[in-house]
Scaffold this active site. Structure first.
Site, PDB file in Angstrom:
ATOM      1  CE1 TYR A  80      -3.747  -2.347   2.077  1.00  0.00           C
ATOM      2  CE2 TYR A  80      -4.168  -1.381  -0.058  1.00  0.00           C
ATOM      3  CZ  TYR A  80      -4.530  -2.208   0.963  1.00  0.00           C
ATOM      4  OH  TYR A  80      -5.706  -2.915   0.884  1.00  0.00           O
ATOM      5  CG  ASP A  94      -7.823  -3.030  -5.647  1.00  0.00           C
ATOM      6  OD1 ASP A  94      -8.173  -4.207  -5.808  1.00  0.00           O
ATOM      7  OD2 ASP A  94      -7.149  -2.664  -4.662  1.00  0.00           O
ATOM      8  CG  HIS A 128      -9.049  -5.082  -2.281  1.00  0.00           C
ATOM      9  ND1 HIS A 128      -7.923  -4.325  -2.512  1.00  0.00           N
ATOM     10  CD2 HIS A 128      -9.089  -5.294  -0.966  1.00  0.00           C
ATOM     11  CE1 HIS A 128      -7.316  -4.064  -1.359  1.00  0.00           C
ATOM     12  NE2 HIS A 128      -7.994  -4.649  -0.402  1.00  0.00           N
TER      13      HIS A 128
HETATM   14  C1  LIG Z   1     -10.136 -11.320   2.498  1.00  0.00           C
HETATM   15  C2  LIG Z   1      -9.230 -10.144   2.547  1.00  0.00           C
HETATM   16  C3  LIG Z   1      -8.696  -9.646   1.361  1.00  0.00           C
HETATM   17  C4  LIG Z   1      -7.820  -8.555   1.380  1.00  0.00           C
HETATM   18  C5  LIG Z   1      -7.487  -7.959   2.633  1.00  0.00           C
HETATM   19  C6  LIG Z   1      -8.013  -8.445   3.835  1.00  0.00           C
HETATM   20  C7  LIG Z   1      -8.877  -9.543   3.785  1.00  0.00           C
HETATM   21  C8  LIG Z   1      -9.443 -10.078   5.081  1.00  0.00           C
HETATM   22  N1  LIG Z   1      -6.697  -6.821   2.620  1.00  0.00           N
HETATM   23  S1  LIG Z   1      -7.437  -5.454   3.218  1.00  0.00           S
HETATM   24  O1  LIG Z   1      -7.507  -5.603   4.643  1.00  0.00           O
HETATM   25  O2  LIG Z   1      -6.722  -4.295   2.794  1.00  0.00           O
HETATM   26  O3  LIG Z   1      -8.768  -5.432   2.561  1.00  0.00           O
HETATM   27  C9  LIG Z   1      -5.812  -6.666   1.598  1.00  0.00           C
HETATM   28  C10 LIG Z   1      -4.611  -5.895   1.726  1.00  0.00           C
HETATM   29  O4  LIG Z   1      -4.191  -5.532   2.829  1.00  0.00           O
HETATM   30  N2  LIG Z   1      -3.935  -5.603   0.575  1.00  0.00           N
HETATM   31  C11 LIG Z   1      -4.333  -6.066  -0.664  1.00  0.00           C
HETATM   32  O5  LIG Z   1      -3.689  -5.788  -1.677  1.00  0.00           O
HETATM   33  N3  LIG Z   1      -5.445  -6.866  -0.791  1.00  0.00           N
HETATM   34  C12 LIG Z   1      -6.146  -7.186   0.307  1.00  0.00           C
HETATM   35  N4  LIG Z   1      -7.189  -8.072   0.225  1.00  0.00           N
HETATM   36  C13 LIG Z   1      -7.574  -8.600  -1.117  1.00  0.00           C
HETATM   37  C14 LIG Z   1      -6.836  -9.909  -1.426  1.00  0.00           C
HETATM   38  O6  LIG Z   1      -5.478  -9.652  -1.716  1.00  0.00           O
HETATM   39  C15 LIG Z   1      -7.443 -10.616  -2.637  1.00  0.00           C
HETATM   40  O7  LIG Z   1      -7.607  -9.687  -3.688  1.00  0.00           O
HETATM   41  C16 LIG Z   1      -8.778 -11.265  -2.281  1.00  0.00           C
HETATM   42  O8  LIG Z   1      -8.742 -11.806  -0.987  1.00  0.00           O
HETATM   43  C17 LIG Z   1      -9.071 -12.375  -3.267  1.00  0.00           C
HETATM   44  O9  LIG Z   1     -10.351 -12.872  -3.034  1.00  0.00           O
HETATM   45  P1  LIG Z   1     -10.665 -14.199  -2.144  1.00  0.00           P
HETATM   46  O10 LIG Z   1     -10.541 -13.754  -0.723  1.00  0.00           O
HETATM   47  O11 LIG Z   1     -12.074 -14.536  -2.525  1.00  0.00           O
HETATM   48  O12 LIG Z   1      -9.687 -15.267  -2.518  1.00  0.00           O
END
Ligand SMILES: Cc1cc2c(cc1C)[n+](S(=O)(=O)[O-])c1c(=O)[nH]c(=O)nc-1n2C[C@H](O)[C@H](O)[C@H](O)COP(=O)(O)O
Length: 501
Positions: A244, A272, A363
């Site tokens: 990030y 994104d 995401h």
């Molecule tokens: C489930 C989940 C996803 C997050 C995630 C945290 C969780 C609990 N977090 S978030 O706190 O910011 O939303 C990140 C993150 O730190 N950085 C990122 O690039 N993607 C983040 N993602 C997105 C992740 O990298 C994938 O794009 C997404 O999880 C793929 O979908 P599935 O969970 O269905 O496999």
């Protein structure tokens, strides 16, 4: 107090307890006291969650959200007050939490690990055994969660066209991603706050990835520190960094160059999330936790009841743009991948900008609701790259809703180099720890081998568009989200105290 380097006498619990207000606020974390009075207004999670532990031991609340080196990194040394004699700290009686009591009871009734036969089984168990806030954070998608659901249902719009009478005795599921060999064409994608689900956090994913020789993407917002996750890896294990981008580019430069020095083999810049999406399940549970203080003492400048997500992401730079790509190329030699690309035009721009890859991703449906699934964009991107003779200039990954090896096979048939998987490994880790992660990866391997054998492919390079029919991909049959607010909150006109019928 002398600075804690020369501390002779440990602080006592009583001494710390005297500093229990916003005028003087000390907290204990891992047996050391910190004066966080000046820091209160800057805390991304708002002052209230800290004041809840003013004068007390905040370790349990601190650990899931903050890497262990957070205070060393971000709190000026002069506020490090030194060691506390924990024998003098009165153990906070755990507020009786009926949910926690019920959760402990549910854990005893859950199936044993060997009864989990697919990734959804882990979700079923995790939902019932995880703390509410952890389940809410992991499972939530943005707004009506249409994209989150679409991510998985999109794969059901792709049908196989299996070949027969191919000698499929020996199957090889291995492949190469960004120059690194891996046993399976999936990687553990970056998901924040691993300790919300399991107190050991992301290092469990590292160990599982090692055992199955798959790649792990280390999140910027991991609960474990970056170095803990790197150190948990064994020689030769491949890890990438998910970034990030911080408004303070010096901080970003330091993180990127440290990751390269520690051996990361790819820099995945998340594009994104200039602002984190509104994940209402996460917001609801956080509101219960902090809401009462927000209501009683007046909200401060930023609405902190946005749940864990908003609290931990205020540093992200919304001004990030294509003009920044050359700067990243100047500070690192790692391959640069844009994570969260959602349309063909931006993939072409990525090739022209000279980056090495893109992740077609929304995401996990946690950002812009009704953005398309990664696999749908993939079906548009690969023909467009081939038309321009660009298909070998960039590696295309997708993530989102991948729950079966057949989903992986479909993505590879449509031209993906590999896929990222998020929630399933979080659920496996939260429900069963490392054995859960291990079994989840093994199940995917077993499924992958079977699917390749039945489709008539012996190795990943055999997978191509003739093996699938993806014509229905762009049909969006979306169930209109029910009016939950009306049905559950307003219509029955029940007060907050009474349980909705
Ligand atoms: C489930 C989940 C996803 C997050 C995630 C945290 C969780 C609990 N977090 S978030 O706190 O910011 O939303 C990140 C993150 O730190 N950085 C990122 O690039 N993607 C983040 N993602 C997105 C992740 O990298 C994938 O794009 C997404 O999880 C793929 O979908 P599935 O969970 O269905 O496999």
């Amino acid at each position: 107090h002398d600075s804690n380097d020369t501390q002779k006498v440990k602080l006592t619990g009583e001494q710390v307890a005297e500093h229990n207000s916003k005028d003087s606020c000390w907290v204990i974390v891992h047996g050391r006291a910190y004066d966080v009075t000046e820091f209160l207004p800057e805390h991304p999670g708002g002052p209230k969650i800290i004041l809840k532990y003013a004068g007390k031991d905040a370790t349990d609340e601190f650990d899931p959200i903050h890497p262990p080196d957070t205070l060393d990194k971000y709190l000026d040394r002069k506020y490090h007050l030194g060691e506390v004699d924990m024998k003098t700290v009165e153990q906070q009686e755990k507020e009786f939490d009926p949910d926690e009591e019920a959760r402990q009871k549910r854990i005893e009734t859950m199936p044993i690990l060997e009864q989990c036969y697919n990734l959804m089984d882990f979700e079923h168990v995790a939902r019932r055994v995880m703390k509410k806030t952890a389940w809410a954070y992991y499972s939530s998608g943005a707004d009506d969660e249409i994209t989150m659901r679409e991510n998985h249902t999109a794969f059901h719009k792709i049908w196989f066209r299996p070949r027969i009478l191919v000698d499929v005795e020996n199957i090889d599921t291995s492949t190469t991603m960004l120059g690194s060999k891996t046993d399976m064409p999936f990687y553990v994608t970056a998901t924040a706050l691993g300790k919300l689900g399991n107190p050991e956090g992301e290092v469990l994913l590292t160990r599982g990835a090692k055992k199955h020789n798959v790649i792990q993407m280390i999140p910027t917002l991991a609960s474990c520190s970056f170095d803990e996750i790197i150190d948990a890896a064994e020689d030769g294990q491949v890890q990438w960094l998910q970034l990030y981008v911080n408004k303070d580019r010096e901080v970003t430069k330091r993180i990127v160059q440290h990751a390269e020095k520690r051996g990361c083999k790819g820099l995945f810049i998340t594009v994104d999330a200039p602002q984190l999406g509104r994940r209402e399940k996460d917001m609801r549970t956080k509101f219960q936790d902090v809401g009462s203080n927000v209501q009683s003492t007046g909200a401060n400048d930023v609405d902190r009841s946005q749940g864990a997500a908003r609290a931990i992401s205020s540093f992200i730079d919304p001004s990030l743009s294509w003009k920044d790509i050359p700067w990243f190329q100047s500070i690192t030699k790692m391959p640069i991948i844009l994570k969260g690309v959602q349309r063909v035009e931006d993939v072409i721009k990525a090739v022209e900008a000279g980056v090495q890859g893109v992740v077609l991703s929304n995401h996990g449906g946690r950002q812009l609701d009704t953005a398309p699934s990664g696999v749908e964009v993939l079906a548009q991107v690969m023909p467009a790259l081939r038309e321009r003779g660009m298909q070998d200039k960039i590696e295309v990954f997708i993530d989102g809703g991948i729950r079966r090896a057949s989903d992986i096979v479909k993505a590879l048939c449509l031209g993906a180099t590999g896929v990222g998987i998020g929630r399933p490994f979080l659920y496996a880790m939260s429900a069963y720890g490392l054995p859960g992660v291990d079994r989840a990866m093994q199940l995917l391997k077993d499924e992958m081998e079977m699917n390749m054998r039945l489709i008539g492919a012996t190795k990943v390079s055999d997978l191509n568009t003739t093996l699938v029919d993806a014509r229905s991909l762009s049909l969006h049959t979306t169930t209109v989200p029910e009016d939950t607010l009306g049905r559950r909150v307003y219509d029955p006109l029940v007060g907050p105290k009474e349980k909705a019928a």
